[in-house]
Design a protein around this motif. Structure first.
Motif, PDB file in Angstrom:
ATOM      1  N   UNK A 198      -6.762   0.698   4.795  1.00  0.00           N
ATOM      2  CA  UNK A 198      -6.794  -0.729   4.500  1.00  0.00           C
ATOM      3  C   UNK A 198      -8.166  -1.343   4.746  1.00  0.00           C
ATOM      4  N   UNK A 199      -9.180  -0.492   4.942  1.00  0.00           N
ATOM      5  CA  UNK A 199     -10.533  -0.984   5.172  1.00  0.00           C
ATOM      6  C   UNK A 199     -11.092  -1.604   3.886  1.00  0.00           C
ATOM      7  N   UNK A 318       4.332  -8.908   4.980  1.00  0.00           N
ATOM      8  CA  UNK A 318       4.832  -7.588   5.354  1.00  0.00           C
ATOM      9  C   UNK A 318       3.931  -6.920   6.386  1.00  0.00           C
ATOM     10  N   UNK A 319       2.632  -7.058   6.204  1.00  0.00           N
ATOM     11  CA  UNK A 319       1.674  -6.478   7.161  1.00  0.00           C
ATOM     12  C   UNK A 319       1.885  -7.054   8.548  1.00  0.00           C
ATOM     13  N   UNK A 343      -7.022  -4.589   6.651  1.00  0.00           N
ATOM     14  CA  UNK A 343      -7.716  -5.679   5.973  1.00  0.00           C
ATOM     15  C   UNK A 343      -7.227  -5.883   4.543  1.00  0.00           C
ATOM     16  N   UNK A 344      -6.544  -4.890   3.984  1.00  0.00           N
ATOM     17  CA  UNK A 344      -6.058  -4.973   2.620  1.00  0.00           C
ATOM     18  C   UNK A 344      -5.131  -3.813   2.310  1.00  0.00           C
ATOM     19  N   UNK A 345      -4.648  -3.754   1.061  1.00  0.00           N
ATOM     20  CA  UNK A 345      -3.720  -2.692   0.683  1.00  0.00           C
ATOM     21  C   UNK A 345      -2.353  -2.913   1.272  1.00  0.00           C
ATOM     22  N   UNK A 346      -1.584  -1.804   1.445  1.00  0.00           N
ATOM     23  CA  UNK A 346      -0.299  -1.947   2.136  1.00  0.00           C
ATOM     24  C   UNK A 346       0.064  -0.735   2.992  1.00  0.00           C
ATOM     25  N   UNK A 347      -0.916  -0.320   3.809  1.00  0.00           N
ATOM     26  CA  UNK A 347      -0.680   0.763   4.752  1.00  0.00           C
ATOM     27  C   UNK A 347      -1.161   0.395   6.158  1.00  0.00           C
ATOM     28  N   UNK A 396       1.208   4.972   7.408  1.00  0.00           N
ATOM     29  CA  UNK A 396       2.533   4.425   7.140  1.00  0.00           C
ATOM     30  C   UNK A 396       2.435   3.327   6.095  1.00  0.00           C
ATOM     31  N   UNK A 397       3.421   3.225   5.233  1.00  0.00           N
ATOM     32  CA  UNK A 397       3.498   2.089   4.335  1.00  0.00           C
ATOM     33  C   UNK A 397       4.353   0.992   4.979  1.00  0.00           C
TER      34      UNK A 397
END
Length: 424
Positions: A198-199, A318-319, A343-347, A396-397
């Motif tokens: 998520x960097x 969700x994060x 910082x981003x994404x979904x993990x 993990x998601x």
């Protein structure tokens, strides 16, 4: 009785058979039974978001009623898409990537994974001038799906990143300029946001790298599967734009359409022309469904509105929920843990410094309890240095439902607590 003949395969085929992280990940996704005890925190499936699902249903229905439905089902596209669709994408992406793009800058593929298999092989291995070029991953860990896409072996280069403590139980990987070395390098590859951590690489780091790469005419591949302009899960990061020397890869998977298998590459005309040859040989043509859906989703800013007003708020919520659930579970059982700033994404990328087993062994211990995670050791291709995180981290998601995240947090905490170096 017929005897089975032992097959002799190429070294490339044997390397694929002996792997590999991406196959393990996708087979876990494909083998789930739907049993209520299964906790699926390993895969990269996007969340099922009602507002997004309704939009996709409407889009699909519109495509099905299109007067050119016969073309959708019965006609080949050009290898990287017919000119009319490329012009639509060039016009839309020019606005969102701050560039004056033409159709010659656009290519479509059956997913960005498919596109990257061509791009990585285009710039690495034995070159036409007799040299041998490698792929530099500027900051590892990096996407699990890159490692086995090259036909040539041992072409990835990586160095340990800077590990910066950002708070209690929090850290971040950063570019290590001191080890940045372009010797033998033919291309740089990175994802932003980075899968798995998520960097979101600062633009200042990208610009610093370009000061080194542009004089040497070394391109940079930037995977925007989770980035801007869609699904735009970049937190507080600034968007990346198209510039000469950059090849951008975009995907419909993380907006919620992984089954459509549709990716877009934005690059210079020569690269796109070469990719067309790759695509013709390997795919014949790009699939039609993604193109027809793209035409609708690019109209009237539908996709940017979906990304900014539905997807981003959903995944940020969700994060925060996942961070709270896993932090509570870990603290309750005294787990020694660190989480990379998501910082981003979904993990979530989680490190267990006191783990007495490897992360790969932890994966199997969790799987025995019907908890699916991804071992972090797959995410360091080309790193030959001793770096403890390669054996201590998992991905993990947080796309799953709250009750599934909560049960997963409890089971993971229990397993890790019983396998720490200081556990009794």
């Amino acid at each position: 009785m017929t005897e089975t003949m032992d097959q002799i395969y190429s070294s490339w085929a044997n390397r694929l058979r002996n792997n590999q992280g991406i196959r393990s990940l996708m087979e876990d996704l494909g083998k789930v039974t739907g049993h209520p005890d299964e906790i699926l925190l390993g895969g990269g499936n996007p969340a099922k978001i009602p507002e997004a699902e309704a939009l996709f249903q409407e889009t699909f229905s519109r495509v099905a009623k299109h007067p050119t439905l016969r073309s959708l089902l019965g006609d080949y596209q050009a290898p990287t898409g017919n000119d009319s669709f490329r012009e639509i994408a060039a016009e839309f992406l020019s606005l969102h990537l701050d560039a004056n793009l033409k159709k010659e800058n656009i290519a479509f593929f059956n997913g960005s994974q498919n596109a990257y298999s061509f791009l990585l092989n285009l710039h690495s291995g034995p070159m036409a001038n007799g040299s041998f070029k490698k792929i530099l991953l500027p900051v590892v860990p990096e996407y699990i799906g890159y490692a086995d896409q090259t036909i040539t072996e041992d072409v990835f280069i990586a160095y340990p990143p800077k590990v910066v403590v950002t708070g209690k139980h929090r850290f971040r990987y950063e570019l290590n300029e001191n080890t940045f070395d372009l010797k033998e390098v033919g291309v740089l590859a990175l994802s932003r946001p980075t899968n798995p951590t998520g960097n979101v690489l600062p633009l200042s780091d990208l610009e610093w790298m370009e000061e080194q790469t542009i004089p040497k005419r070394i391109p940079i591949l930037i995977d925007l599967a989770y980035g801007n302009p869609f699904p735009n899960l970049i937190g507080n990061g600034k968007p990346i734009f198209y510039r000469e020397g950059r090849t951008l890869s975009l995907s419909f998977s993380k907006i919620g359409l992984p089954g459509v298998r549709f990716g877009i590459v934005v690059s210079n005309e020569d690269t796109i022309e070469t990719l067309s040859s790759f695509a013709a040989v390997n795919n014949l043509a790009v699939g039609n469904l993604g193109l027809f859906m793209m035409e609708h989703l690019f109209e009237n800013e539908i996709l940017p509105n979906l990304s900014n007003n539905i997807l981003r708020p959903f995944y940020e919520k969700k994060r925060d929920l996942a961070l709270a659930l896993f932090t509570t579970a870990f603290e309750k059982l005294g787990v020694d843990y660190e989480i990379h700033d998501p910082m981003g994404g979904f993990f979530l990328w989680i490190r267990f410094p006191s783990l007495s087993v490897s992360n790969h062994e932890l994966y199997h211990l969790c799987k025995d309890k019907s908890l699916f995670i991804v071992s972090g050791h797959y995410f360091f291709p080309g790193l030959n240095s001793d770096f403890s995180h390669t054996k201590e981290c998992i991905r993990l998601t947080y796309c799953r439902k709250e009750e599934e995240l909560a049960r997963g947090a409890e089971i993971l905490a229990e397993i890790v607590a019983s396998h720490q170096a200081n556990s009794k």
